[in-house]
Design a protein around this motif. Sequence first.
Motif, mmCIF file in Angstrom:
data_model
loop_
_atom_site.group_PDB
_atom_site.id
_atom_site.type_symbol
_atom_site.label_atom_id
_atom_site.label_comp_id
_atom_site.label_asym_id
_atom_site.label_seq_id
_atom_site.Cartn_x
_atom_site.Cartn_y
_atom_site.Cartn_z
ATOM 1 N N ARG A 279 0.709 -1.203 -0.122
ATOM 2 C CA ARG A 279 -0.141 0.153 -0.068
ATOM 3 C C ARG A 279 0.936 1.202 -0.031
ATOM 4 O O ARG A 279 0.600 2.338 -0.724
ATOM 5 N N GLU A 283 0.949 3.766 -2.941
ATOM 6 C CA GLU A 283 0.286 5.143 -2.905
ATOM 7 C C GLU A 283 1.384 6.171 -3.356
ATOM 8 O O GLU A 283 1.034 7.316 -3.615
ATOM 9 N N SER A 284 2.522 5.961 -2.884
ATOM 10 C CA SER A 284 3.661 6.978 -2.891
ATOM 11 C C SER A 284 4.145 7.104 -4.377
ATOM 12 O O SER A 284 4.836 7.819 -4.801
ATOM 13 N N HIS A 288 -2.656 7.892 -8.300
ATOM 14 C CA HIS A 288 -3.930 7.458 -7.821
ATOM 15 C C HIS A 288 -3.949 5.857 -7.219
ATOM 16 O O HIS A 288 -5.077 5.130 -7.135
ATOM 17 N N ARG A 290 -3.938 2.590 -5.251
ATOM 18 C CA ARG A 290 -4.677 1.945 -4.348
ATOM 19 C C ARG A 290 -4.596 0.609 -3.981
ATOM 20 O O ARG A 290 -4.190 -0.376 -4.953
ATOM 21 N N ASP A 321 -6.298 0.079 1.939
ATOM 22 C CA ASP A 321 -7.198 1.411 1.594
ATOM 23 C C ASP A 321 -8.599 0.856 1.761
ATOM 24 O O ASP A 321 -9.474 1.694 2.299
#
Length: 669
Positions: A279, A283-284, A288, A290, A321
């Motif tokens: 995750r 995310e980084s 966008h 997820r 998420d």
Amino acid sequence: MEGSTPVSKNAVPTDIGEAQMCIEQKDIDADSSHNSGSSEAGDKQHSKEEESQQMPAFVVGEEEKQKTGASCVGGDLCLDQSTCGCPQLEAEAVLDNRQLLAFQVRSRDIDWRRYVQPLDTRVRSGGVYLDKQADLVNNHRRAVNEQNKRELLVCHDMMGNYLEDRHFHSSEKYDDYRFMHWSAVDYFCYFSHKYVTIPPSGWLNAAHRHGVPVLGTYIVESAGPLNEVLASEESVDRAVAALTRLCLHFGFEGWLVNVEVTVPRQSMPNLHRFVRELRSATESQVPHGRVFWYDSVIESGELRWQNELNARNVDFFRISDAMLINYAWDDGHLERSASLATQEGSPQHRVFMGLDVFGRSRRGGFKSLDTMTRIAEKGFSAGIFAPAWSFETLRNWYDISKASGDEVVNAAFLSRNEDWWARLWHLLATHPYQALPFYTDFCVGSGHRSFVRGSRDASPTGRSFFNLARQSLQPSVPLANNAKHCFHTAFAGGNSLEVINFERAFRLFVTDFVVPRGVLLLGYAYRMEDTGSDQTFSAVVRLSPFQPHSQDLRLFCGSYHGNIVAPHLCYISPLEEPLPAGLAPAQLPQSSGLLGDGWRVRYYMVRFDGPVVVKDIGLNCRRALTSTAEAYLGAIYVQALFQEDWTATQCSQKASIDVYGRQLWQNHS
């Protein structure tokens, strides 16, 4: 290191540690530099072609072709046979950790940015709930907020997947399964029972064009691969890096993690690390990004589907998420899940309750409304699994395997599909289109033949096709009993919309098109077989003032004797002179008039005395009771113009409406 052996670039690694040595860090860095970073900055680089929602220019350079050893297998279906890299343009699953960590995919040297349109979240705005989704007279919307928010995840699993959809050029099977109802979807997952499922480019293009992020699937159904990953913290980190690299290389947004095996208790800390780090990396590094967790393994490592959010699986909920709950839940599961989500201080929309359209454990098929109602009434998001039920079950009556498609199968699927989604739509949040300019020719990504400006494409590429990369922006709501897809005539692409409701106006698009300078340009291509005095064809536009309130004005854009401006309703006639250069989209001609096969184009230009917002676009068609005249909509275009554009357009049919000065708004408060 002592005892180590040099690893050949093409050698197959013998263990998970050695496999990592095959990954060249410079390739990962290159992928990251191409794909990561501020999405806002990237959004500013869109060209006019991207704004008009067209496919990107798909070209593989000669140097790249030589490097991959590519030879064309697409024949005259290819956009450019001289540069086609067909063998590398086919999606494939990753079957084991050797392949995953060594990045052993056929398309490893393909620059997928040339083939996949990036996710454009600007194309649509926040969701709204529609009480009557197809009724253009009803203007009531309920905005989605944190208190009533419910999202939708669609998991596409059809006969194992990687069928006709796996290749960039896809096939000639024009009746194959297509997904069109993107306006209600928040996440799309391409699912298979292979170890690592990479979504094909057609699905990526169709979803991204509609502003929907796409997830691949990481599924473990035998213990060996997962045990290798969870062997150490280092092996976890290597797997996370490899999965993140796949997202960046192929251009999708994240993962559904589904562990369907018992995990040794001593490996559970590393399983938590795997989900948490995946995750974090997604995310980084992935725009966008997820990661969803599927309700399967519990805190002890046992494979025990809980069908709810509870103390046994809440740790995975905390580090992902969102969680997709197995579909065998009951009302008690819903109550307990809501209670624990509240205790966790988490919004319930992070919990996606499963709905299997095939009806396993709960009602599915055309009785899915009962299941969806229970989910919505408790405030949960939904995870719809296998919506291709509407296509797959046709094999009970038809042969759905014909290589070139079947007209009866195509019509039956489209009818069943629209009917199924229409039953659920009032429970789903519709995302209005908001990006201008807006253009669509309604192509669903297939056609019995191809059309260009109303005429059949006589070139070799004009044959039947199934290719989701060619799907255009779709209507915001199900067509229901208002219109249907027509494949024997179209303005462009593979199909048009045939009107079947000649009694009242109906909605096609829910929009939030801001016209800040008050100048609106609308164009559309239509065909009506009988143009007598009893036949009318009008696009209907519902507008509101710029500031939020309950007032609106309806424009009927048809053919009248001049322009009729009245409170609440205005009737506008089309322009007769050509538009100034640069105002018409490339897909439409510069002026109104007759084109091939009876297709016509109309343009309308309206100036208001202040900014307005286009909230809905629909149709209102009339014919005599005894008439069987057919009417088709082939394309529609909307753009906000400048005052200079208004001045440059020398045409008496322009409409100037002082909607603020004359108080023409209709108040619904």
